[in-house]
Design an enzyme around this catalytic site. Structure first.
Site, short mmCIF file in Angstrom:
data_model
loop_
_atom_site.label_atom_id
_atom_site.label_comp_id
_atom_site.label_asym_id
_atom_site.label_seq_id
_atom_site.Cartn_x
_atom_site.Cartn_y
_atom_site.Cartn_z
N GLU A 179 -33.81 62.91 -79.16
CA GLU A 179 -32.66 62.90 -79.84
C GLU A 179 -32.04 64.11 -80.61
OE1 GLU A 179 -32.87 59.38 -82.27
OE2 GLU A 179 -33.70 58.07 -80.64
N GLU A 297 -36.46 53.06 -72.85
CA GLU A 297 -36.39 52.47 -74.07
C GLU A 297 -35.69 51.08 -73.63
OE1 GLU A 297 -36.19 54.46 -77.80
OE2 GLU A 297 -37.21 56.39 -77.04
O1 G3I Z 1 -46.83 52.04 -90.60
C1 G3I Z 1 -46.08 52.22 -92.07
C2 G3I Z 1 -46.77 51.17 -92.68
O2 G3I Z 1 -48.08 51.83 -93.03
C3 G3I Z 1 -45.73 51.06 -94.19
O3 G3I Z 1 -46.33 50.18 -94.88
C4 G3I Z 1 -44.41 50.47 -93.56
C5 G3I Z 1 -43.34 50.57 -94.67
O4 G3I Z 1 -43.03 51.75 -94.96
O5 G3I Z 1 -43.86 51.41 -92.47
C6 G3I Z 1 -44.84 51.40 -91.39
O6 G3I Z 1 -44.20 52.53 -90.58
C7 G3I Z 1 -42.90 52.06 -89.75
C8 G3I Z 1 -43.03 52.21 -88.12
O7 G3I Z 1 -42.10 51.66 -87.37
C9 G3I Z 1 -44.36 51.36 -87.85
O8 G3I Z 1 -44.23 49.83 -87.95
C10 G3I Z 1 -41.77 52.72 -90.37
O9 G3I Z 1 -41.51 52.69 -91.66
C11 G3I Z 1 -40.60 52.34 -89.37
O10 G3I Z 1 -39.62 53.40 -89.76
C12 G3I Z 1 -40.94 52.52 -87.76
O11 G3I Z 1 -39.77 52.09 -87.13
C13 G3I Z 1 -39.85 52.62 -85.64
C14 G3I Z 1 -38.68 53.59 -85.47
O12 G3I Z 1 -38.65 53.97 -84.13
C15 G3I Z 1 -38.73 55.11 -86.33
O13 G3I Z 1 -39.98 55.48 -86.16
C16 G3I Z 1 -39.62 51.32 -84.87
O14 G3I Z 1 -40.87 50.50 -84.88
C17 G3I Z 1 -39.42 51.79 -83.56
O15 G3I Z 1 -39.03 50.79 -82.60
C18 G3I Z 1 -38.27 52.84 -83.18
O16 G3I Z 1 -38.25 53.38 -81.92
C19 G3I Z 1 -37.22 54.24 -81.87
C20 G3I Z 1 -37.76 55.35 -81.03
O17 G3I Z 1 -38.91 55.89 -81.49
C21 G3I Z 1 -36.57 56.51 -80.38
N1 G3I Z 1 -35.70 55.81 -79.78
C22 G3I Z 1 -35.05 54.68 -80.75
C23 G3I Z 1 -36.03 53.58 -81.00
C24 G3I Z 1 -35.37 52.45 -81.95
O18 G3I Z 1 -35.00 52.99 -83.07
#
Ligand code: G3I
Length: 393
Positions: A179, A297
């Site tokens: 991105e 994705e």
């Molecule tokens: O693991 C931590 C946990 O320890 C903590 O307590 C909790 C609350 O802060 O957060 C947890 O991490 C979260 C992670 O997912 C794992 O569940 C992050 O906050 C959260 O932001 C993260 O969201 C992911 C997002 O990308 C950002 O990385 C989504 O699951 C994931 O589906 C999404 O995937 C993205 C691709 O990487 C890139 N393309 C878009 C796609 C959708 O947004």
């Protein structure tokens, strides 16, 4: 797959999960199940017959099908893990290879969950792809207060070299940069104004690819982005900027091998402007640069669709059918991954909540791991896809 095989696989996996409580990560990243049996030994004799699965149907046409998976789900939900192994030929960690997961501190790496997923893939004969080495989201909290213009290159070099080297020779592909395009930021080159751009200038992208290639010369190196699918002014601008970036990288000899198109499809709204010829022209222009194309994705944002489940499922299936029929007509498209396999685990329920509060239904299997119309739409698209001439990558 016959019911018998499915059940026996499920029983074996259930057994494995029961033993999972006994697994300990050894220093070598190997997993010892109870009584000295490694996961690979315990599952070596799993029937690999997935004759009607999406993975087998894609494979028959020289394509790869798989999905994003999470450590938390695959290590605790045996039925889900069994369905994943049955349906998929490739696994991409949804979050476990992002900086936020790997880097608890500026001088620390934590590979436990990523290693578990790499071992799971290996134990079940799944290819493994990495997501993502460089992004502006999914970064650890310390990043903002620690990384600056002076040390950014050192952090980038250390991260990519350490992470890619760890899995060198085993990785199907890496999303090296994710991105980096955002025409709305107003730059002539269409790049997104991220910290990496601010600290290192536009050549940070080339640097990331060169570091990844040096650490693993075998992996397919991918530039991954979203919003490239529909006939809207915004997405046309994104396609133009993406092509400009790919042309620049190729012209300067950057070791880039593929474009990853995320394909988070939107039904309703922009989806009414799905233009087959425009999308096919874009795919051909990418292919003409000598690049492969991965759909990385795929899912369908259904928050604007009716509440009625069967109506919603049919519309989601239609989105899969229309999109896959179009993109699979481009021979350079070599892989399709959905962003999750089952509605029981999709980012969309929390990230794109429906007004009626109902769970999202964007994926091929429902929350009970049953095949939905979307599964059949994908199966048909794979069955009808032109045969890929070269061995799949
Ligand atoms: O693991 C931590 C946990 O320890 C903590 O307590 C909790 C609350 O802060 O957060 C947890 O991490 C979260 C992670 O997912 C794992 O569940 C992050 O906050 C959260 O932001 C993260 O969201 C992911 C997002 O990308 C950002 O990385 C989504 O699951 C994931 O589906 C999404 O995937 C993205 C691709 O990487 C890139 N393309 C878009 C796609 C959708 O947004």
């Amino acid at each position: 797959m016959t019911k018998h095989f499915a059940n026996s696989r499920r029983q074996v996996l259930l057994g494995l999960q029961a033993l999972a409580g006994l697994t300990t990560l050894t220093a070598l990243g190997q997993f010892r199940l109870g009584w000295g049996t490694t996961m690979a030994q315990a599952t070596r004799n799993l029937p690999k017959t997935r004759e009607t699965s999406l993975g087998i149907r894609a494979d028959a046409k020289g394509l790869l099908y798989g999905a994003a998976g999470r450590y938390r789900h695959l290590s605790s939900d045996a039925a889900y893990a069994a369905a994943f192994v049955q349906q998929c030929s490739i696994l991409v960690p949804e979050n476990e290879l992002k900086w936020q997961a790997l880097r608890p501190a500026p001088d620390q790496f934590d590979f436990q969950q990523a290693d578990w997923l790499a071992n799971f893939a290996r134990a079940h004969d799944l290819k493994f792809r990495g997501h993502t080495l460089l992004w502006h989201i999914g970064m650890p909290k310390w990043f903002k207060t620690t990384v600056n213009r002076q040390n950014a290159e050192q952090f980038l070099r250390e991260h990519i070299t350490t992470v890619v080297s760890r899995y060198a020779g085993t990785m199907h592909s890496w999303d090296v940069v994710n991105e980096a395009i955002n025409p709305g930021d107003g730059r002539a080159d269409g790049l997104r104004n991220t910290a990496w751009l601010k600290f290192l200038g536009p050549d940070y992208i080339d640097l990331a690819f060169r570091l990844a290639a040096a650490a693993d010369p075998q992996a397919l190196l991918v530039y991954n982005d979203f919003g490239l699918d529909y006939d809207t002014a915004e997405e046309e601008a994104r396609r133009v900027a993406t092509l400009k970036l790919l042309e620049r990288l190729k012209s300067q000899g950057t070791p880039i091998h593929a474009l990853g198109i995320q394909a988070h499809l939107l039904f309703g709204g922009d989806a009414t402007s799905f233009n087959v010829s425009k999308l096919r022209s874009f795919l051909k222009a990418v292919a003409d640069l000598g690049l492969k194309i991965l759909i990385t994705e795929l899912d369908v944002k259904d928050q604007q669709l009716p509440s009625d489940i069967s109506e919603r499922d049919d519309l989601v299936a239609k989105a899969y059918e229309d999109y896959l029929t179009t993109v699979l007509s481009e021979p350079a498209v070599s892989a399709v991954l959905t962003w999750g396999l089952s509605d029981c685990y999709t980012w969309l329920t929390s990230y794109r909540p429906r007004q009626d509060g109902a769970p999202a239904r964007p994926l091929p299997l429902d929350a009970q791991l049953q095949r939905k119309p979307a599964w059949y739409a994908m199966a048909q698209a794979f069955d009808q896809a032109p045969q890929r001439p070269t061995p799949r990558i």
